[in-house]
Enzyme design. Structure first.
Site, mmCIF file in Angstrom:
data_model
loop_
_atom_site.group_PDB
_atom_site.id
_atom_site.type_symbol
_atom_site.label_atom_id
_atom_site.label_comp_id
_atom_site.label_asym_id
_atom_site.label_seq_id
_atom_site.Cartn_x
_atom_site.Cartn_y
_atom_site.Cartn_z
ATOM 1 N N CYS A 15 34.725 6.204 13.146
ATOM 2 C CA CYS A 15 34.401 4.803 12.838
ATOM 3 C C CYS A 15 35.367 4.365 11.729
ATOM 4 C CB CYS A 15 32.931 4.617 12.465
ATOM 5 S SG CYS A 15 32.447 5.381 10.905
HETATM 6 O O1 LIG Z 1 32.503 2.601 9.423
HETATM 7 S S1 LIG Z 1 31.497 2.873 8.366
HETATM 8 O O2 LIG Z 1 30.141 2.782 8.897
HETATM 9 O O3 LIG Z 1 31.739 4.149 7.713
HETATM 10 S S2 LIG Z 1 31.760 1.485 7.046
#
Ligand SMILES: O=S(=O)([O-])[S-]
Length: 114
Positions: free
Chosen positions: A72
């Site tokens: 992510c």
């Molecule tokens: O992408 S995140 O959830 O680590 S901010």
């Protein structure tokens, strides 16, 4: 508390991607607008907000035994996904530590940061 999944750092992923991208299952759980800014080749995009669209097909699209790396932005949402994948029976799941932002900082400065 011991997490039920491992992590992999961005340097290790960068070393492995050129030769192993085909054998790894690579999942990016960021939103489409984030992926439009910065992405890594080979990752299949499963935005967490669209969970209802892809959750039921997870076993059709991915093999539970195959090594699976989740990414992510910074590593938080991907950790949630790793946890969920383990609950679905996946046995070899790794969270990309620091996410694509760490990859941009440490491996490939040509990847835009946001
Ligand atoms: O992408 S995140 O959830 O680590 S901010």
């Amino acid at each position: 508390m011991t997490l039920p999944f491992d992590s992999i750092d961005v340097d290790a992923l960068a070393r492995r991607l050129p030769s192993e991208a085909e054998t790894l299952q690579l999942i990016d759980v960021r939103e489409p607008d984030e992926v439009a800014i910065a992405s890594l080749p080979g990752f299949q995009v499963l935005p967490l907000s669209q969970y209802q669209d892809w959750a039921a097909q997870i076993h059709q699209r991915f093999e539970t035994e195959r090594e699976t790396i989740v990414m992510c932005h910074h590593g938080t949402r991907s950790a949630r996904m790793c946890q969920w994948l383990v609950q679905q029976g996946f046995t070899n799941v790794k969270n990309l530590s620091g996410g694509i932002d760490a990859y941009a900082c440490q491996v490939d400065p040509s990847i835009p940061r946001y």
